[in-house]
Design an enzyme around this catalytic site. Structure first.
Site, PDB file in Angstrom:
ATOM      1  N   GLU A 177     -21.735  93.675 -61.793  1.00  0.00           N
ATOM      2  CA  GLU A 177     -22.065  94.304 -63.086  1.00  0.00           C
ATOM      3  C   GLU A 177     -21.264  95.598 -63.264  1.00  0.00           C
ATOM      4  O   GLU A 177     -21.796  96.680 -63.510  1.00  0.00           O
ATOM      5  CB  GLU A 177     -23.562  94.542 -63.207  1.00  0.00           C
ATOM      6  N   ASP A 412     -12.549 126.344 -72.898  1.00  0.00           N
ATOM      7  CA  ASP A 412     -12.969 125.425 -71.854  1.00  0.00           C
ATOM      8  C   ASP A 412     -12.370 125.889 -70.527  1.00  0.00           C
ATOM      9  O   ASP A 412     -11.178 126.186 -70.445  1.00  0.00           O
ATOM     10  CB  ASP A 412     -12.493 124.007 -72.170  1.00  0.00           C
ATOM     11  N   GLY A 503     -22.959 122.616 -72.384  1.00  0.00           N
ATOM     12  CA  GLY A 503     -23.350 121.440 -73.145  1.00  0.00           C
ATOM     13  C   GLY A 503     -24.625 120.809 -72.635  1.00  0.00           C
ATOM     14  O   GLY A 503     -24.869 120.757 -71.437  1.00  0.00           O
ATOM     15  N   LYS A 509     -31.983 118.932 -79.579  1.00  0.00           N
ATOM     16  CA  LYS A 509     -32.665 118.913 -80.867  1.00  0.00           C
ATOM     17  C   LYS A 509     -31.768 119.397 -81.995  1.00  0.00           C
ATOM     18  O   LYS A 509     -32.009 119.099 -83.164  1.00  0.00           O
ATOM     19  CB  LYS A 509     -33.931 119.785 -80.797  1.00  0.00           C
TER      20      LYS A 509
END
Length: 685
Positions: A177, A412, A503, A509
């Site tokens: 898988e 970043d 992050g 929300k």
């Protein structure tokens, strides 16, 4: 009588003792399976001796062929793949005596496989008993993690942790898988590459990877199969014209594949692409006995695993091959069942529930699903790039466009650099790419932070209104290995609107998803007052970016892309797709990286967080006009978004203009900086 009994016991003991020195008659995996393999009651509809189906025979032969090093199987459910896998494990343990390892996507998947599939096979296949004396007892050689045989060992691992790919040396590797594995294991690479490392040094390395596919563009199994030397489908000869072809699903307007009348699933037939005659399933089953595998390169594989070129001449076996097989080939499934399952799923999809149709595509057709993936198209981004976007007519220098009134920078952090993307924002959520910089250096050292500070606090950009603009606010990613360095920089420059962010990959929300105080431990010194760590709803931010990129007309929400951005920037910006992934709390639809480097996208996400944090979408026309007045800008009136929130009364606070001796970002200055710090964007790393 007693003497004869003793002689018999001695003879049996001698046979057992000398058996280890004997060489078994050579068998192929297909021959071994058809002679020894047994279907256990726990994992089969009928407990009985196993006979391979026609299409399974070549797969078995190729897995057992030492010349074929990699076998990929892109498959649906109900084609007997698990039985093939178990037979291969038994063959390489008993007949070849090789060390093996099998990885499942998770530890729980591994446990279920061992209990319901592997242990019953080891119990019921009699030829395994002499080489596995610990099968009937609780023993350190018979656990969920390891099965020790006479002459070899089978390691059983979950695929989530990079540690599960270490400290083993094997000759045969299985990944079951494969599409459900994480694409990057602990930042060390994809699971196929990690497993292949364990085969280095093997005399006859063998890797068997199989899976039902998942979403188009993100499916690990599809990507792997595409890299094979040849991809094979099982062909039969049409009983009416003799032309060979694969079984295909086809389509309503296709000249091949399944056809039926209305909603009558029992009327299904397969249309031959050569003579356009419909054949029944019974005719297919008769023709399947003499079928063969036909490759993308014109080569063929017969049921004994013999490779032939397009002229029918025997050839050397390919080292890496891929098979595709789907439910229609299975003698255990009626074609009418397949059609009925499709009709039921399609009816639900028309009512808005597409889950069953996706499942049908993956588990019945063995094909990737295209409907569930959202992505940013690379070619479309390049097409809409504005070559003259930032050129002021009559002056020939790069400037910030008239409607762009505020500059926000996302940064970043990487182990050897810090990257920064500066975006311009205007009324109605318009956005412009203004600048992209790379500051090379270890983020644990002061020098790179001095370069970042100079850029964020001293750079000035010429506005089309004639004034100079400074960067208003910045957000720096604190994830990774340099968290404390980011915290310290944000704490020192809090008054200059520098935010430490991280992050939140799921469960968010909002884009601006709250913050929490964190302590600082900088070079061993404790600071009493910490800094706020702000959480970014990354999936929601990328959803917002994706929806804005769909806007085709300049105005509210439109994203302007400069024409001088490099190909690498565009690849990074479009390097993720939204797709279903397994997480610790179940399956979720999240944005997933499809390449290692996506810094341009990450920096943009942090700029969007700044937009949300500063509440720019709620600013009044008066607020934006005040910014425009300070820049000498003449705003173009655009239609507002239909869901414009209620305005607030907060007044803008524009950064101070450039002072004497402070660098101004002119075209020459920006070009020089890019040449010095961003050469990789043009392919020079």
């Amino acid at each position: 009588m007693r003497v004869q009994a003793n002689r018999g016991q001695i003879a049996r003991a001698l046979r057992r003792g000398l058996a280890a020195f004997g060489a078994p008659a050579p068998l192929t995996l297909r021959q071994w399976a058809e002679r020894h393999f047994y279907l256990s009651a726990e994992s089969s509809y009928v407990e009985q001796h196993w006979q391979a189906w026609p299409f399974q025979r070549a797969i078995l032969s190729c897995i057992g062929n030492d010349d074929v090093q990699e076998v990929d199987i892109l498959k649906s459910a109900r084609v007997g793949y698990t039985k093939i896998l178990l037979a291969a494990i038994g063959f390489f343990a008993q007949h070849k005596q090789r060390n093996q390892a099998l990885w499942q996507p998770t530890d729980s998947d591994r446990d279920e496989f061992v209990k319901t599939e592997l242990d019953p096979m080891l119990r019921d296949v009699a030829v395994m008993h002499p080489i596995f004396p610990a099968r009937l007892s609780r023993h350190k050689d018979n656990t969920l993690l390891i099965k020790k045989f006479l002459g070899g060992v089978l390691h059983l691992r979950g695929g989530k942790s990079a540690g599960n790919y270490r400290r083993i040396s094997i000759g045969v590797a299985y990944l079951d898988e494969f599409s459900s594995f994480d694409p990057d294991i602990d930042g060390e690479g994809d699971p196929g590459t990690l497993a292949a490392k364990r085969l280095e040094g093997a005399t006859f390395p063998k890797m068997v990877i199989g899976s039902t596919p998942k979403e188009k563009g993100t499916c690990l199994m599809e990507k792997r199969a595409e890299s094979a030397q040849a991809r094979y489908e099982y062909h039969i000869a049409c009983p009416h014209c003799g032309g060979h072809h694969a079984l295909t699903w086809g389509g309503k307007d296709e000249t091949h594949g399944f056809k039926w009348v209305g909603r009558d699933a029992d009327s299904v037939r397969h249309l031959c692409p050569h003579c356009s005659v419909l054949i029944t399933q019974a005719e297919y089953l008769a023709a399947a006995e003499s079928g063969f595998w036909y490759g993308s390169d014109g080569s063929t594989i017969d049921q004994d695993g013999v490779f032939r070129d397009r002229d029918g001449v025997i050839m050397a076996a390919h080292e890496h091959i891929a098979f595709h097989v789907w439910t229609a080939y299975s003698p255990a499934v009626q074609w009418s069942e397949i059609v009925q399952a499709f009709l039921d799923a399609y009816e639900k999809a028309e009512k808005g529930d597409g889950a069953e149709l996706k499942t049908f595509w993956n588990t019945t057709l063995g094909r990737t699903w295209e409907g569930a993936v959202e992505k940013i198209e690379l070619d479309e981004l390049k097409r809409r790039a504005e070559i003259e976007a930032f050129a002021l007519p009559g002056r020939g220098e790069n400037v910030v466009p008239m409607d762009c009134l505020l500059l926000l920078t996302g940064l970043d952090t990487q182990d050897n650099r810090i990257e920064a993307c500066t975006w311009g924002f205007g009324r109605g959520s318009q956005m412009w790419t203004v600048d992209h910089q790379i500051f090379f250096g270890n983020p644990e050292e002061d020098k790179v932070w001095k370069d970042v500070a100079q850029y964020l606090f001293e750079s000035r950009f010429v506005h089309e209104g004639g004034q100079q603009m400074a960067i208003y606010a910045s957000a720096i990613d604190s994830g990774g290995h340099h968290t404390n360095a980011v915290y310290e920089f944000a704490r020192k420059n809090k008054a200059r609107r520098v935010f430490a962010v991280r992050g939140r990959p799921f469960g968010e929300k909002s884009i601006n998803d709250g913050g929490s105080m964190v302590d600082i431990d900088w070079r061993g010194r404790r600071v009493k007052k910490g800094v706020v760590l702000w959480h970014v709803g990354t999936n929601l931010a990328k959803d917002l970016l994706h929806s804005r990129l769909k806007i085709e007309r300049e105005g509210a929400g439109y994203i302007h892309l400069a024409g001088d951005l490099s190909d690498e920037w565009f690849r990074q910006f479009s390097g993720e797709v939204r797709a279903t992934r397994k997480t610790a709390t179940g399956s979720r639809t999240i944005w997933t990286a499809m390449r290692k480097r996506v810094e341009a996208l990450d920096c943009t996400v942090y700029a969007l967080w700044l937009e949300a944090r500063l509440n720019l979408q709620r600013k009044t026309d008066a607020w934006w006009q005040a910014l425009a007045d300070k820049l000498g800008a003449e705003l173009v009136q655009h239609d507002e978004p239909p869901d414009e929130p209620a305005p607030t009364k907060q007044e803008p606070k524009q950064p101070a203009p450039a002072k004497a001796g402070v660098s101004v970002s002119t075209p020459a200055r920006r070009a020089t900086r890019r040449a010095a710090s961003s050469s990789y964007l043009r392919g020079r790393r």
